[in-house]
Write a protein that holds these residues in place. Structure first.
Motif, PDB file in Angstrom:
ATOM      1  N   GLU A 152      24.286   7.210  10.535  1.00 35.73           N
ATOM      2  CA  GLU A 152      22.897   6.847  10.244  1.00 35.73           C
ATOM      3  C   GLU A 152      21.957   7.659  11.134  1.00 35.73           C
ATOM      4  N   THR A 153      21.042   8.393  10.500  1.00 33.56           N
ATOM      5  CA  THR A 153      20.064   9.176  11.252  1.00 33.56           C
ATOM      6  C   THR A 153      18.625   8.924  10.794  1.00 33.56           C
ATOM      7  N   GLU A 154      18.436   8.420   9.578  1.00 35.18           N
ATOM      8  CA  GLU A 154      17.081   8.268   9.041  1.00 35.18           C
ATOM      9  C   GLU A 154      16.212   7.359   9.889  1.00 35.18           C
ATOM     10  N   GLY A 155      16.768   6.248  10.306  1.00 36.82           N
ATOM     11  CA  GLY A 155      15.979   5.301  11.094  1.00 36.82           C
ATOM     12  C   GLY A 155      16.510   5.147  12.503  1.00 36.82           C
ATOM     13  N   ASP A 156      17.141   6.198  13.030  1.00 41.77           N
ATOM     14  CA  ASP A 156      17.799   6.114  14.321  1.00 41.77           C
ATOM     15  C   ASP A 156      16.816   5.640  15.400  1.00 41.77           C
ATOM     16  N   GLY A 157      17.157   4.530  16.042  1.00 43.21           N
ATOM     17  CA  GLY A 157      16.325   3.991  17.099  1.00 43.21           C
ATOM     18  C   GLY A 157      15.080   3.283  16.618  1.00 43.21           C
ATOM     19  N   ARG A 158      14.939   3.103  15.289  1.00 41.39           N
ATOM     20  CA  ARG A 158      13.716   2.533  14.728  1.00 41.39           C
ATOM     21  C   ARG A 158      13.911   1.120  14.208  1.00 41.39           C
ATOM     22  N   SER A 159      14.956   0.460  14.662  1.00 43.14           N
ATOM     23  CA  SER A 159      15.145  -0.928  14.259  1.00 43.14           C
ATOM     24  C   SER A 159      15.580  -1.744  15.470  1.00 43.14           C
ATOM     25  N   ASP A 160      15.956  -3.000  15.241  1.00 42.08           N
ATOM     26  CA  ASP A 160      16.070  -3.967  16.326  1.00 42.08           C
ATOM     27  C   ASP A 160      17.254  -3.762  17.257  1.00 42.08           C
ATOM     28  N   HIS A 161      18.132  -2.824  16.951  1.00 41.91           N
ATOM     29  CA  HIS A 161      19.186  -2.498  17.909  1.00 41.91           C
ATOM     30  C   HIS A 161      18.635  -1.735  19.114  1.00 41.91           C
ATOM     31  N   ALA A 162      17.493  -1.062  18.926  1.00 44.65           N
ATOM     32  CA  ALA A 162      16.979  -0.181  19.980  1.00 44.65           C
ATOM     33  C   ALA A 162      16.707  -0.910  21.299  1.00 44.65           C
ATOM     34  N   PRO A 163      16.028  -2.074  21.303  1.00 45.77           N
ATOM     35  CA  PRO A 163      15.823  -2.745  22.592  1.00 45.77           C
ATOM     36  C   PRO A 163      17.125  -3.135  23.283  1.00 45.77           C
ATOM     37  N   PHE A 164      18.140  -3.508  22.492  1.00 43.15           N
ATOM     38  CA  PHE A 164      19.440  -3.849  23.082  1.00 43.15           C
ATOM     39  C   PHE A 164      20.086  -2.602  23.689  1.00 43.15           C
ATOM     40  N   LYS A 165      20.086  -1.524  22.931  1.00 43.86           N
ATOM     41  CA  LYS A 165      20.666  -0.274  23.425  1.00 43.86           C
ATOM     42  C   LYS A 165      19.975   0.181  24.697  1.00 43.86           C
ATOM     43  N   ASN A 166      18.652   0.086  24.718  1.00 41.01           N
ATOM     44  CA  ASN A 166      17.893   0.511  25.896  1.00 41.01           C
ATOM     45  C   ASN A 166      18.199  -0.348  27.124  1.00 41.01           C
ATOM     46  N   ALA A 167      18.677  -1.588  26.877  1.00 31.76           N
ATOM     47  CA  ALA A 167      19.029  -2.484  27.977  1.00 31.76           C
ATOM     48  C   ALA A 167      20.503  -2.374  28.358  1.00 31.76           C
ATOM     49  N   GLY A 168      21.220  -1.445  27.723  1.00 34.63           N
ATOM     50  CA  GLY A 168      22.615  -1.220  28.083  1.00 34.63           C
ATOM     51  C   GLY A 168      23.620  -2.037  27.308  1.00 34.63           C
ATOM     52  N   VAL A 169      23.185  -2.704  26.238  1.00 32.87           N
ATOM     53  CA  VAL A 169      24.090  -3.490  25.402  1.00 32.87           C
ATOM     54  C   VAL A 169      24.726  -2.577  24.353  1.00 32.87           C
ATOM     55  N   PRO A 170      26.045  -2.636  24.141  1.00 34.56           N
ATOM     56  CA  PRO A 170      26.658  -1.862  23.065  1.00 34.56           C
ATOM     57  C   PRO A 170      26.116  -2.323  21.714  1.00 34.56           C
ATOM     58  N   VAL A 171      25.730  -1.368  20.856  1.00 33.85           N
ATOM     59  CA  VAL A 171      25.143  -1.738  19.566  1.00 33.85           C
ATOM     60  C   VAL A 171      25.804  -0.960  18.438  1.00 33.85           C
ATOM     61  N   GLY A 172      25.669  -1.520  17.244  1.00 35.25           N
ATOM     62  CA  GLY A 172      26.136  -0.871  16.024  1.00 35.25           C
ATOM     63  C   GLY A 172      25.446  -1.506  14.842  1.00 35.25           C
ATOM     64  N   GLY A 173      25.758  -0.998  13.653  1.00 34.99           N
ATOM     65  CA  GLY A 173      25.134  -1.594  12.482  1.00 34.99           C
ATOM     66  C   GLY A 173      25.323  -0.767  11.236  1.00 34.99           C
ATOM     67  N   LEU A 174      24.694  -1.241  10.167  1.00 38.99           N
ATOM     68  CA  LEU A 174      24.795  -0.627   8.841  1.00 38.99           C
ATOM     69  C   LEU A 174      23.412  -0.427   8.251  1.00 38.99           C
ATOM     70  N   PHE A 175      23.340   0.509   7.302  1.00 40.49           N
ATOM     71  CA  PHE A 175      22.062   0.886   6.690  1.00 40.49           C
ATOM     72  C   PHE A 175      22.380   1.555   5.353  1.00 40.49           C
ATOM     73  N   SER A 176      21.586   1.253   4.331  1.00 43.58           N
ATOM     74  CA  SER A 176      21.848   1.842   3.011  1.00 43.58           C
ATOM     75  C   SER A 176      20.773   2.831   2.574  1.00 43.58           C
ATOM     76  N   GLY A 177      19.811   3.126   3.450  1.00 46.06           N
ATOM     77  CA  GLY A 177      18.831   4.170   3.161  1.00 46.06           C
ATOM     78  C   GLY A 177      17.455   3.635   2.822  1.00 46.06           C
ATOM     79  N   ALA A 178      16.433   4.389   3.228  1.00 44.25           N
ATOM     80  CA  ALA A 178      15.037   4.012   2.965  1.00 44.25           C
ATOM     81  C   ALA A 178      14.393   5.074   2.082  1.00 44.25           C
ATOM     82  N   ASP A 179      13.377   5.768   2.594  1.00 49.22           N
ATOM     83  CA  ASP A 179      12.626   6.679   1.726  1.00 49.22           C
ATOM     84  C   ASP A 179      13.072   8.137   1.815  1.00 49.22           C
ATOM     85  N   TYR A 180      14.137   8.418   2.542  1.00 51.86           N
ATOM     86  CA  TYR A 180      14.701   9.763   2.476  1.00 51.86           C
ATOM     87  C   TYR A 180      15.324   9.973   1.092  1.00 51.86           C
ATOM     88  N   THR A 181      15.492  11.227   0.708  1.00 52.72           N
ATOM     89  CA  THR A 181      16.011  11.567  -0.625  1.00 52.72           C
ATOM     90  C   THR A 181      17.523  11.743  -0.601  1.00 52.72           C
TER      91      THR A 181
END
Length: 317
Positions: A236-265
């Motif tokens: 996943e690169t389209e919304g990298d760091g642009r969703s709610d995992h970012a505050p956890f990651k920035n605090a040192g928490v291991p994060v992961g997730g799924l995404f099916s795509g937004a407005d990229y083509t």
């Protein structure tokens, strides 16, 4: 999923049981116990997830057409989820904050039991933009996480680790709710979270199958699931760091997730491996009034919800 500054957004194998056979043991001696097998992750009924989406659509329709931060539709969405979780036996907390002059809310639900020193969290943002009902963004993630939590209760799952589920407010304003939650955790409680899994837009109508690569172990867990059903994935690169995992990651928490795509083509290569239409956005209704209950691909929603269950069961066992 919120817009970035540029204007764009983000099996369980049974554990082997070692049977210790004692040759010539004294009469009545019991064999030493082996490790317990991992619990198999259940199927998450997509019809149940869709029923939650229908409720979110009805809530939006009855409240000005959206479920945005500080609006009646958001609070009604939170109340709907909270009632379901309370009835299922969860301990729920509503966390209140203020953003842009309006009151926002996070909903946190803890499943009793498990090692509270090792917490597995799964979450999604519950708010929409003001333009529409936000059924893919992010009713899809919210409904799947809700049904996942209800499935934990329905099956009586008792994981080794402690399970916590969350629905965030004001993500569309810059991950405000999730940042508020993380910032108000003590350093001890942050350290207790062994992983946070984020589900933001998982039913896009022209879907891709994207996996966050922020933590190798969590990434592998999701990839293992999709490999098992023969579905290729991409990072996943389209919304990298642009969703709610970012505050956890920035605090040192291991994060992961799924995404099916937004407005990229979707590219021709992506259409060749996933189906759908090349040259068209993964979600043509992203942040628009047409992001309604018609704006969902059931197959993507089903696969991603089951992948979420697989990850939660695997990482918490």
């Amino acid at each position: 999923m919120k817009l970035p500054v540029s204007g764009r957004a983000a099996a369980a194998g049974a554990a082997s049981i070692v049977m210790l056979l004692t040759i010539g043991s004294t009469a009545g001696a019991a064999p030493a116990p082996g490790p317990a097998p991992l619990a198999a992750a259940p199927d998450i009924p997509v019809a149940n997830v869709k029923a939650h989406l229908a409720q979110l659509q009805s809530i939006a329709t009855a409240n000005g057409g959206n479920r945005a931060h500080g609006r009646a539709g958001y609070k009604a969405s939170l109340d709907y989820a909270k009632a379901k979780l309370d009835a299922a036996g969860y301990t729920t907390v509503v966390q209140q904050f203020t953003s842009s002059g309006r009151t926002g809310y996070n909903l946190i639900a803890d499943w009793p039991g498990g090692d509270t020193g090792r917490v597995v969290m799964a979450g999604s943002h519950l708010d929409s933009v003001t333009a529409g009902a936000g059924i893919n963004d992010n009713g899809s993630g919210s409904a799947a996480v809700l049904e996942l939590a209800l499935t934990v209760a329905r099956t009586g799952y008792q994981p080794t680790k402690h399970l916590r589920f969350a629905w965030w407010g004001a993500e569309e304003l810059g991950m405000v709710g999730s940042r508020y939650y993380v910032n108000n955790l003590s350093s001890t409680n942050r350290a207790r979270i062994s992983g946070y899994l984020n589900f933001d837009m998982i039913g896009s109508p022209n879907p891709g199958y994207f996996v966050y690569d922020d933590d190798p172990a969590i990434e592998k867990t999701f990839k293992d699931y999709f490999a098992g059903i023969g579905v290729p994935t991409e990072i996943e690169t389209e919304g990298d760091g642009r969703s709610d995992h970012a505050p956890f990651k920035n605090a040192g928490v291991p994060v992961g997730g799924l995404f099916s795509g937004a407005d990229y083509t979707k590219t021709a290569a992506q259409a060749a491996k996933w189906g759908g239409t090349a040259g068209r956005a993964f979600d043509r209704c992203y942040h628009s009034s047409c992001d309604t209950s018609a704006n969902i691909d059931d197959t993507a929603l089903n696969r991603n919800a089951d992948a979420a269950a697989y990850a939660v069961w695997t990482l918490s066992s």
